[in-house]
Motif scaffolding. Structure first.
Motif, mmCIF file in Angstrom:
data_model
loop_
_atom_site.group_PDB
_atom_site.id
_atom_site.type_symbol
_atom_site.label_atom_id
_atom_site.label_comp_id
_atom_site.label_asym_id
_atom_site.label_seq_id
_atom_site.Cartn_x
_atom_site.Cartn_y
_atom_site.Cartn_z
ATOM 1 N N GLY A 40 0.814 -1.215 0.000
ATOM 2 C CA GLY A 40 0.000 0.000 0.000
ATOM 3 C C GLY A 40 0.842 1.257 0.000
ATOM 4 N N ALA A 41 1.909 1.276 0.783
ATOM 5 C CA ALA A 41 2.771 2.459 0.879
ATOM 6 C C ALA A 41 3.478 2.744 -0.442
ATOM 7 N N LEU A 42 3.848 1.692 -1.177
ATOM 8 C CA LEU A 42 4.612 1.891 -2.412
ATOM 9 C C LEU A 42 3.741 1.908 -3.664
ATOM 10 N N ALA A 43 2.415 1.848 -3.478
ATOM 11 C CA ALA A 43 1.532 1.954 -4.635
ATOM 12 C C ALA A 43 1.816 3.282 -5.334
ATOM 13 N N ARG A 44 1.946 3.237 -6.637
ATOM 14 C CA ARG A 44 2.229 4.422 -7.460
ATOM 15 C C ARG A 44 3.609 5.028 -7.178
ATOM 16 N N ALA A 45 4.522 4.233 -6.639
ATOM 17 C CA ALA A 45 5.898 4.688 -6.392
ATOM 18 C C ALA A 45 6.854 3.678 -7.008
ATOM 19 N N ARG A 46 8.089 4.067 -7.136
ATOM 20 C CA ARG A 46 9.166 3.179 -7.565
ATOM 21 C C ARG A 46 10.276 3.266 -6.534
ATOM 22 N N SER A 47 11.011 2.174 -6.391
ATOM 23 C CA SER A 47 12.072 2.154 -5.384
ATOM 24 C C SER A 47 13.283 1.393 -5.900
ATOM 25 N N ALA A 48 14.412 1.671 -5.260
ATOM 26 C CA ALA A 48 15.655 0.923 -5.494
ATOM 27 C C ALA A 48 16.321 0.752 -4.137
ATOM 28 N N HIS A 49 16.453 -0.481 -3.709
ATOM 29 C CA HIS A 49 17.063 -0.808 -2.412
ATOM 30 C C HIS A 49 18.385 -1.525 -2.632
ATOM 31 N N HIS A 50 19.374 -1.187 -1.824
ATOM 32 C CA HIS A 50 20.667 -1.866 -1.877
ATOM 33 C C HIS A 50 21.077 -2.262 -0.469
ATOM 34 N N GLY A 51 21.518 -3.497 -0.324
ATOM 35 C CA GLY A 51 22.054 -3.988 0.941
ATOM 36 C C GLY A 51 23.536 -4.207 0.803
ATOM 37 N N HIS A 52 24.282 -3.863 1.845
ATOM 38 C CA HIS A 52 25.741 -3.918 1.781
ATOM 39 C C HIS A 52 26.311 -4.523 3.064
ATOM 40 N N ASN A 53 27.506 -5.050 2.952
ATOM 41 C CA ASN A 53 28.313 -5.446 4.102
ATOM 42 C C ASN A 53 27.558 -6.270 5.139
ATOM 43 N N ASP B 231 19.530 -23.865 13.046
ATOM 44 C CA ASP B 231 18.466 -23.336 12.189
ATOM 45 C C ASP B 231 18.123 -21.893 12.507
ATOM 46 N N THR B 232 19.044 -21.164 13.120
ATOM 47 C CA THR B 232 18.800 -19.758 13.449
ATOM 48 C C THR B 232 20.050 -18.939 13.149
ATOM 49 N N ALA B 233 19.819 -17.682 12.806
ATOM 50 C CA ALA B 233 20.926 -16.774 12.526
ATOM 51 C C ALA B 233 20.446 -15.353 12.762
ATOM 52 N N GLU B 234 21.409 -14.446 12.888
ATOM 53 C CA GLU B 234 21.088 -13.033 12.976
ATOM 54 C C GLU B 234 21.991 -12.286 12.024
ATOM 55 N N GLY B 235 21.532 -11.114 11.610
ATOM 56 C CA GLY B 235 22.328 -10.344 10.670
ATOM 57 C C GLY B 235 22.066 -8.860 10.772
ATOM 58 N N ILE B 236 23.058 -8.108 10.368
ATOM 59 C CA ILE B 236 22.944 -6.657 10.231
ATOM 60 C C ILE B 236 23.421 -6.320 8.829
ATOM 61 N N TRP B 237 22.637 -5.529 8.127
ATOM 62 C CA TRP B 237 22.952 -5.100 6.773
ATOM 63 C C TRP B 237 22.975 -3.585 6.706
ATOM 64 N N ALA B 238 24.035 -2.995 6.201
ATOM 65 C CA ALA B 238 24.004 -1.592 5.831
ATOM 66 C C ALA B 238 23.111 -1.485 4.603
ATOM 67 N N MET B 239 22.360 -0.393 4.506
ATOM 68 C CA MET B 239 21.450 -0.264 3.381
ATOM 69 C C MET B 239 21.337 1.176 2.930
ATOM 70 N N ASP B 240 20.955 1.330 1.672
ATOM 71 C CA ASP B 240 20.470 2.620 1.216
ATOM 72 C C ASP B 240 19.330 2.357 0.257
ATOM 73 N N ASP B 241 18.385 3.297 0.241
ATOM 74 C CA ASP B 241 17.228 3.142 -0.627
ATOM 75 C C ASP B 241 16.835 4.476 -1.224
ATOM 76 N N TYR B 242 16.264 4.375 -2.407
ATOM 77 C CA TYR B 242 15.677 5.518 -3.092
ATOM 78 C C TYR B 242 14.203 5.193 -3.308
ATOM 79 N N ILE B 243 13.364 6.152 -3.073
ATOM 80 C CA ILE B 243 11.946 5.991 -3.380
ATOM 81 C C ILE B 243 11.510 7.228 -4.149
#
Length: 144
Positions: free
Chosen positions: A65-78, A87-99
């Motif tokens: 619903g939030a992205l209806a009629r929008a475009r986005s580009a997401h990048h995850g890093h490091n 069967d379990t793990a945790e993670g941290i991702w640096a990210m940047d996004d454009y909307i």
């Protein structure tokens, strides 16, 4: 950490970014446990309590619903991924996004460029890694 688990979790997160950016909501839903917790309260200012969602279906409905009629580009890093059990793990991702909000889009900006981190918990169910919890924090947001 087992190399296979690491690569499978990296692929899981890559599919997450692709599903959001291509608005493939059916794919996005398959990446989460049914009872997933998504916490985006601190991804906006001021903090928005409505962005804590319990359940994958609610999250997919919210983001689609939030992205209806929008475009986005997401990048995850490091990615910093730690196996916490068989069967379990945790993670941290640096990210940047454009909307980019399109005409008649409900988002309160024309464009957004954000920087931050995803903090996540993963579980392996039926041989597949899934996102059980995700929390997005931002260190900078630029809007126009």
């Amino acid at each position: 950490m087992g190399g296979d688990a690491y690569e499978e979790i990296r692929a899981l997160k890559a599919r997450y970014f692709r599903a959001i950016d291509t608005q493939d909501w059916a794919l996005l839903r398959t990446l989460f446990t049914d009872d997933a917790v998504t916490d985006f309260r601190d991804s906006v200012s001021p903090r928005d309590e409505a962005l804590l969602i319990r359940g994958a279906d609610g999250f997919v409905a919210s983001v689609s619903g939030a992205l209806a009629r929008a475009r986005s580009a997401h990048h995850g890093h490091n990615p910093e991924i730690t196996l916490t059990g068989s069967d379990t793990a945790e993670g941290i991702w640096a990210m940047d996004d454009y909307i980019w909000a399109g005409p008649a889009c409900a988002l309160p900006f024309g464009t957004l460029h954000g920087f931050g981190h995803y903090h996540e918990l993963y579980v392996r169910q039926d041989g597949r890694w899934l996102i059980a919890e995700t929390r997005l924090t931002r260190i900078r947001v630029e809007t126009h």
